[in-house]
Design an enzyme around this catalytic site. Structure first.
Site, PDB file in Angstrom:
ATOM      1  CG  PHE A  45      -2.266   5.965  13.792  1.00 56.28           C
ATOM      2  CD1 PHE A  45      -1.419   5.646  15.202  1.00 56.28           C
ATOM      3  CD2 PHE A  45      -2.126   7.305  13.364  1.00 56.28           C
ATOM      4  CE1 PHE A  45      -0.556   6.703  15.534  1.00 56.28           C
ATOM      5  CE2 PHE A  45      -1.057   8.035  13.824  1.00 56.28           C
ATOM      6  CZ  PHE A  45      -0.483   7.932  14.845  1.00 56.28           C
ATOM      7  CG  ASN A 101      -0.236  -0.115   2.510  1.00 59.32           C
ATOM      8  OD1 ASN A 101       0.540   0.778   3.027  1.00 59.32           O
ATOM      9  ND2 ASN A 101      -0.221  -1.351   3.183  1.00 59.32           N
ATOM     10  CE  LYS A 113      -8.300  -2.898  14.365  1.00 54.85           C
ATOM     11  NZ  LYS A 113      -7.051  -2.890  13.139  1.00 54.85           N
ATOM     12  CG  ASP A 169      -5.955  -6.183  13.942  1.00 57.93           C
ATOM     13  OD1 ASP A 169      -4.836  -5.364  14.709  1.00 57.93           O
ATOM     14  OD2 ASP A 169      -6.823  -5.566  13.486  1.00 57.93           O
TER      15      ASP A 169
HETATM   16  O1  C5P Z   1      -8.334  -1.842  10.879  1.00 56.95           O
HETATM   17  P1  C5P Z   1      -7.448  -0.942  10.537  1.00 56.95           P
HETATM   18  O2  C5P Z   1      -6.436  -1.424   9.426  1.00 56.95           O
HETATM   19  O3  C5P Z   1      -8.274   0.386   9.950  1.00 56.95           O
HETATM   20  O4  C5P Z   1      -6.707  -0.333  11.794  1.00 56.95           O
HETATM   21  C1  C5P Z   1      -5.846   0.527  11.800  1.00 56.95           C
HETATM   22  C2  C5P Z   1      -4.995   0.202  13.155  1.00 56.95           C
HETATM   23  O5  C5P Z   1      -4.602  -1.184  13.486  1.00 56.95           O
HETATM   24  C3  C5P Z   1      -3.468   0.843  13.090  1.00 56.95           C
HETATM   25  O6  C5P Z   1      -3.056   1.320  14.228  1.00 56.95           O
HETATM   26  C4  C5P Z   1      -2.786  -0.476  12.287  1.00 56.95           C
HETATM   27  O7  C5P Z   1      -1.333  -0.229  12.677  1.00 56.95           O
HETATM   28  C5  C5P Z   1      -3.555  -1.508  13.062  1.00 56.95           C
HETATM   29  N1  C5P Z   1      -3.225  -2.849  12.354  1.00 56.95           N
HETATM   30  C6  C5P Z   1      -2.340  -3.825  12.838  1.00 56.95           C
HETATM   31  N2  C5P Z   1      -2.367  -4.975  12.117  1.00 56.95           N
HETATM   32  C7  C5P Z   1      -3.418  -5.182  10.904  1.00 56.95           C
HETATM   33  C8  C5P Z   1      -4.168  -4.011  10.630  1.00 56.95           C
HETATM   34  C9  C5P Z   1      -4.065  -2.928  11.172  1.00 56.95           C
HETATM   35  O8  C5P Z   1      -1.815  -3.508  13.818  1.00 56.95           O
HETATM   36  N3  C5P Z   1      -3.278  -6.185  10.308  1.00 56.95           N
END
Ligand code: C5P
Length: 403
Positions: free
Chosen positions: A325, A210, A343, A307
């Site tokens: 974030f 990305n 989360k 996640d």
């Molecule tokens: O669900 P989303 O990607 O929008 O959430 C964003 C937050 O979750 C950010 O703090 C990102 O660093 C964290 N994140 C993570 N691992 C993932 C997806 C998101 O730590 N696989």
């Protein structure tokens, strides 16, 4: 820690508050700060170069095209030799010049030529301050990373009442102290930060990724280290220099990022700023996938990535403060709050990353800090300033339970 031995370049603009700048010089000198001053043409209508020099103990610079001044110390060197540039009083005119990047006199040229922080102490008539043009310039300057203090509200020299009075010399000294004296508010604390994108390979040469630049996460790691935290930055592939005094661990995939983060724990605070890929190709080919004439295009099956934020928020090794974030394109605050609960983290820094916001890859960010206590809307700021503020808040939050 003290200000002794620090050096400030003071630019005195044209306003009645210029007399308070003399007091500012006196107080800085009392604390052992070396002060060199530039007096603008308008400033010289209010205070004399002689009074400024008597207090700084140095010559006062006034002219961009002075042969003797340039021979002794060029204007570029003058602005770079200082640890900080302070503009007091910062007039509407000086703010406009700086916002536009003019270099039409010694003061504006020194401000443009510097690589040091700039602190403005605005002072002007209340209507001038409230004018859309001044407020626009202030917003632009804040987004550029310029810091300002005041103006204060009160009775003004022109007889009107409202915001426009220059901050008091002691307040300006305190702001200078905050900027120049590193307050080790996080000394003895351990911090973990994630940053950048992840790369999820399809084969040895292709990957899904990305557009995350990593700038915000790198700035946060730099600010945590500046505040004295023992900081580890787990970063996906980005094109950024490692921040000073930070342990940098580079990874490629989301799964690697989780493993490395878990190996860094325990920590007191974790900030998850990485844009981890939500999915990865279910399988990774050992050799390069080949195209053959007549073959149908292959289908890529995706698997969910772990996640990291949610996993660590619920782990037995959970840091005392976990910050995530939320990059959103709509309903930024509502989605951020929902994410915080889902989360299991303490704070969410939510920002608008719609194409028109210019946040992705840019240097500025407008964020909302969402916690159990509510939502704070922060103005558009340089990503480094967002980081400094966030680190201030982290320092305060980690102090509380121990007190
Ligand atoms: O669900 P989303 O990607 O929008 O959430 C964003 C937050 O979750 C950010 O703090 C990102 O660093 C964290 N994140 C993570 N691992 C993932 C997806 C998101 O730590 N696989």
């Amino acid at each position: 820690m003290s200000l002794r031995g620090k050096s400030v370049l003071l630019i005195i603009g044209g306003g009645i508050a210029a007399y308070k700048s003399l007091e500012l010089v006196r107080r800085l000198r009392e604390r052992g700060v070396r002060v060199r001053a530039i007096l603008t043409r308008a400033g010289a209508e209010f205070v004399t170069a002689l009074s400024v020099s008597s207090l700084t103990g140095e010559k006062t610079w006034q002219d961009l095209f002075s042969l003797t001044d340039e021979a002794e110390m060029g204007h570029i060197q003058l602005s770079r030799a200082a640890d900080l540039l302070v503009v007091a009083p910062a007039t509407a005119d000086l703010m406009a010049k700086l916002a536009q990047g003019h270099a039409s006199d010694l003061a504006s040229t020194a401000l443009l030529a510097t690589d040091k922080p700039i602190l403005l102490a605005p002072a002007m008539n209340v209507r001038m301050w409230n004018h859309a043009a001044t407020q626009r310039n202030l917003a632009r300057l804040t987004a550029d990373g310029v810091i300002s203090i005041g103006p204060n509200e009160g009775e003004m020299a022109c007889g009107e009442f409202g915001p426009g009075r220059m901050a008091e010399p002691e307040e300006i000294v305190e702001a200078i102290e905050t900027l120049l004296v590193r307050k080790a508010t996080l000394a003895g604390r351990k911090a973990l930060v994630t940053a950048g994108p992840t790369r999820e390979p399809l084969d040895p040469v292709r990957y899904l990724a990305n557009r995350s630049s990593g700038k915000q996460g790198y700035a946060i790691a730099a600010a945590l280290a500046e505040a004295g935290a023992d900081t580890t930055l787990v970063s996906g592939p980005v094109d950024l220099a490692p921040p000073p005094n930070v342990t940098l661990l580079k990874v490629e995939t989301g799964c690697e990022m989780l493993d490395v983060c878990e190996s860094v724990l325990p920590a007191d605070v974790a900030v998850f700023a990485a844009a981890v890929a939500d999915w990865r190709p279910e399988s990774r080919a050992d050799g390069k996938l080949k195209k053959r004439d007549g073959d149908a295009a292959p289908l890529i099956r995706l698997a969910r990535n772990p996640d990291i934020l949610a996993t660590i928020s619920r782990s037995k090794n959970r840091p005392a403060l976990v910050i995530g974030f939320a990059a959103e394109t709509e309903n930024v605050v509502a989605n951020g709050e929902e994410k915080r609960r889902r989360k299991g983290c303490d704070w969410i820094v939510a920002n608008d990353v719609s194409a028109e916001s210019g946040v992705m890859g840019g240097d500025s960010n407008r964020v909302h800090l969402i916690s159990a206590a509510g939502v704070e809307d922060w103005p558009l700021m340089d990503k480094r300033e967002v980081s400094r503020r966030l680190v201030e808040r982290i320092g305060a939050a980690l102090k509380r339970p121990a007190e």
